[in-house]
Design a protein around this motif. Structure first.
Motif, PDB file in Angstrom:
ATOM      1  N   CYS A  50      31.963  42.498  35.952  1.00 44.62           N
ATOM      2  CA  CYS A  50      32.750  43.028  37.071  1.00 44.62           C
ATOM      3  C   CYS A  50      33.093  44.499  36.854  1.00 44.62           C
ATOM      4  CB  CYS A  50      34.040  42.234  37.262  1.00 44.62           C
ATOM      5  SG  CYS A  50      33.777  40.585  37.921  1.00 44.62           S
ATOM      6  N   CYS A  71      37.674  38.408  40.012  1.00 44.88           N
ATOM      7  CA  CYS A  71      36.656  38.221  38.973  1.00 44.88           C
ATOM      8  C   CYS A  71      35.977  36.877  39.235  1.00 44.88           C
ATOM      9  CB  CYS A  71      37.286  38.230  37.579  1.00 44.88           C
ATOM     10  SG  CYS A  71      36.151  37.851  36.226  1.00 44.88           S
ATOM     11  N   GLY A  72      34.662  36.881  39.180  1.00 40.06           N
ATOM     12  CA  GLY A  72      33.928  35.639  39.397  1.00 40.06           C
ATOM     13  C   GLY A  72      33.577  34.937  38.097  1.00 40.06           C
ATOM     14  N   HIS A  73      34.180  35.381  36.998  1.00 37.88           N
ATOM     15  CA  HIS A  73      33.826  34.829  35.680  1.00 37.88           C
ATOM     16  C   HIS A  73      35.042  34.207  35.018  1.00 37.88           C
ATOM     17  CE1 HIS A  73      31.390  38.420  36.699  1.00 37.88           C
ATOM     18  NE2 HIS A  73      30.403  37.593  36.426  1.00 37.88           N
ATOM     19  N   CYS A 100      33.532  41.397  31.364  1.00 40.11           N
ATOM     20  CA  CYS A 100      32.445  40.798  32.132  1.00 40.11           C
ATOM     21  C   CYS A 100      31.787  41.887  32.965  1.00 40.11           C
ATOM     22  CB  CYS A 100      32.973  39.677  33.025  1.00 40.11           C
ATOM     23  SG  CYS A 100      34.098  40.274  34.301  1.00 40.11           S
TER      24      CYS A 100
HETATM   25 ZN   LIG Z   1      34.177  39.143  36.193  1.00 37.70          ZN
END
Ligand SMILES: [Zn+2]
Length: 492
Positions: free
Chosen positions: A323, A310-312, A321
């Motif tokens: 994703c 996850c980039g969040h 999010c």
């Molecule tokens: Zn994410």
């Protein structure tokens, strides 16, 4: 025997040597019905009875039979290990034995522990983080016979408090994604992360292009020799090579892709680690072994909280999010429902178990010993109980054991798999709800207190954007249990 096929490696490190480490995270979400301990039949896994069986035949067994575990770095999740030990002890024993062979050969193990329930630790409260880590370490000690030095974190989800707890409990290293560093890193060497009170931990960052290729691209892993000649050399740091410095390429992935997600990749792994990589100048190595030869010298700060998928931050398992597809706001609502339930369970545990236990939370941290029969109940109660209260009052030890077991299943309800995907209406959230129901049942049996009513009111407000079913619907669809084990459902 596996050991005979291992090529002897030099006793001392080689100048300018390129090392390769494959790390496999072997884990499956727990599928057992918590009331029966039985994994239900899963038609999608046909011809196997369920996915645990299917993945065992496609991945765990062939990799164990090929001796692959002796060459790689790996973690076997505690809940999966428990199932495998019972269902396929011969496969289980080979996986555990690979670590002791590695220790005999190199003086250090190649297995890592895992935090017990695949919980996203940054989303857990401090007490739960501690319990997850301690249970993971105790489970490892029981299975492997010594104290773990490395720990794999679910989804490599990390914050500084979790890392500091690892360090406090004797763990010296973990593995993260390179983007979890706050500044660019050279992933061919380990780094030191400074923690609290003068503590620190070593972090290995895996090679993202190689790990991503192995995980998500079919062509990358079609030929192990081609992989060793075409993909590996391009990832080496040329200046290090020229300066005669050692470097390490780490490929960290889910273990199940070697044979299950990707058929025949168990054979790719075998050939790569036993022939392909060594033939092209890469020495296959594991993490603690590498650390002994080349301790980390550089420091790095981390982006926290963060995780590998996850980039969040860790929003994928929290508020939701982008994703995952669709409206993921159910994730936050489901987590709040579990937290509220567990919070009420914690209060009751502290109040009622606290009457007879010196420190209920210390007893919870040691509960695997009692639950798994590693100690005699009398000695557990003697160590954690107040004076003679547990023996003097009939039924009190049993009530306390039920409350400890309820704590055990509250922990299960936070299994990250329930929050990973896009849908509420899937087997993984259903299982987390089933674990919460088990905790409700245990509290009901212990105290006659109904935690179900409020929980169901919360679940009724959570809806799956895809099927329209609510959390309440999912709860009602869980397998029927014997009368009296749950509070009566209110009639509408
Ligand atoms: Zn994410």
């Amino acid at each position: 025997m596996i050991i005979e096929t291992i090529e002897d490696s030099p006793a001392s490190p080689q100048t300018g040597q390129a090392y390769l480490c494959l790390h496999g995270h072997f884990y499956q979400p727990p599928r057992e019905n918590p009331f029966t301990g039985i994994v239900p039949v899963e038609p999608d896994a046909t011809p196997y009875a369920n996915f645990n069986e299917k993945i065992t035949e496609e991945c765990y067994r062939p990799n164990a039979d090929a001796g692959n575990f002796a060459f790689i770095s790996y973690d076997l999740g505690p809940t999966l290990a428990a199932w495998l030990e019972g269902a396929h002890p011969e496969v289980y024993r080979k996986i555990i034995a690979a670590d002791s062979e590695h220790r005999q050969r190199y003086g250090v193990g190649n297995a890592l522990a895992q935090a017990y329930n695949h919980t996203i630790l940054p989303l857990a409260n401090s007490r739960d983080k501690n319990t997850q880590i301690l249970w993971g370490l105790q489970d490892f000690r029981h299975r492997y016979g010594y104290d773990a030095r490395g720990m794999w974190l679910a989804e490599t989800a990390v914050d500084l408090e979790s890392l500091d707890l690892l360090a406090q409990h004797g763990v010296i290293y973990t593995v993260l994604a390179p983007w979890q560093a706050a500044t660019p890193v050279d992933p061919t060497e380990p780094y030191i992360v400074r923690l609290f009170g003068g503590r620190s931990i070593t972090v290995f960052f895996y090679n993202a292009p190689l790990s991503g290729g192995v995980s998500f691209d079919w062509n990358t892993t079609s030929n192990a020799d081609l992989f060793a000649t075409s993909y590996l050399p391009g990832q080496l740091v040329t200046s290090k090579r020229e300066a005669g410095e050692a470097q390490l390429l780490i490929i960290a992935t889910d273990g199940e892709l070697y044979g299950h997600h990707k058929p025949w990749r168990d054979k790719f792994m075998s050939h790569l680690i036993q022939a392909g990589a060594p033939a092209y100048g890469f020495e296959v190595c594991t993490l603690e072994r590498y650390l002994r030869m080349y301790p980390a010298t550089k420091e790095v700060e981390l982006r926290v909280p963060s995780a590998w998928s996850c980039g969040h931050g860790v929003a994928r398992w929290d508020s939701g999010c982008e994703c995952t597809e669709g409206d993921s706001s159910w994730k936050g609502e489901l987590r709040r429902a579990f937290k509220k339930l567990a919070g009420r369970g914690d209060q009751l545990f502290e109040q009622y178990a606290g009457e007879v236990l010196i420190d209920p939370w210390a007893a919870r941290n040691a509960y695997l010993e009692l639950r798994n029969g590693w100690v005699m109940p009398e000695s557990f109660w003697a160590q954690y109980g107040k004076e003679n209260r547990l023996v003097e009052q009939p039924g009190v030890a049993e009530r306390t054991r039920l409350l400890l077991e309820a704590q055990y299943y509250h922990q299960y309800s936070f299994t990250s798999c329930g929050f990973f995907f896009e849908n509420l209406d899937r087997i993984e959230p259903r299982n987390d709800i089933a674990f919460a129901r088990r905790a409700i049942s245990l509290t009901w049996q212990a105290l006659g207190i109904d935690l179900q009513r409020d929980f169901l009111a919360d679940l009724a407000r959570i809806e799956c954007w895809r099927t329209g079913l609510t959390g309440f619907d999912l709860y009602r669809q869980l397998p029927v249990v014997q009368e009296g084990l749950l509070p009566p459902l209110a009639q509408e």
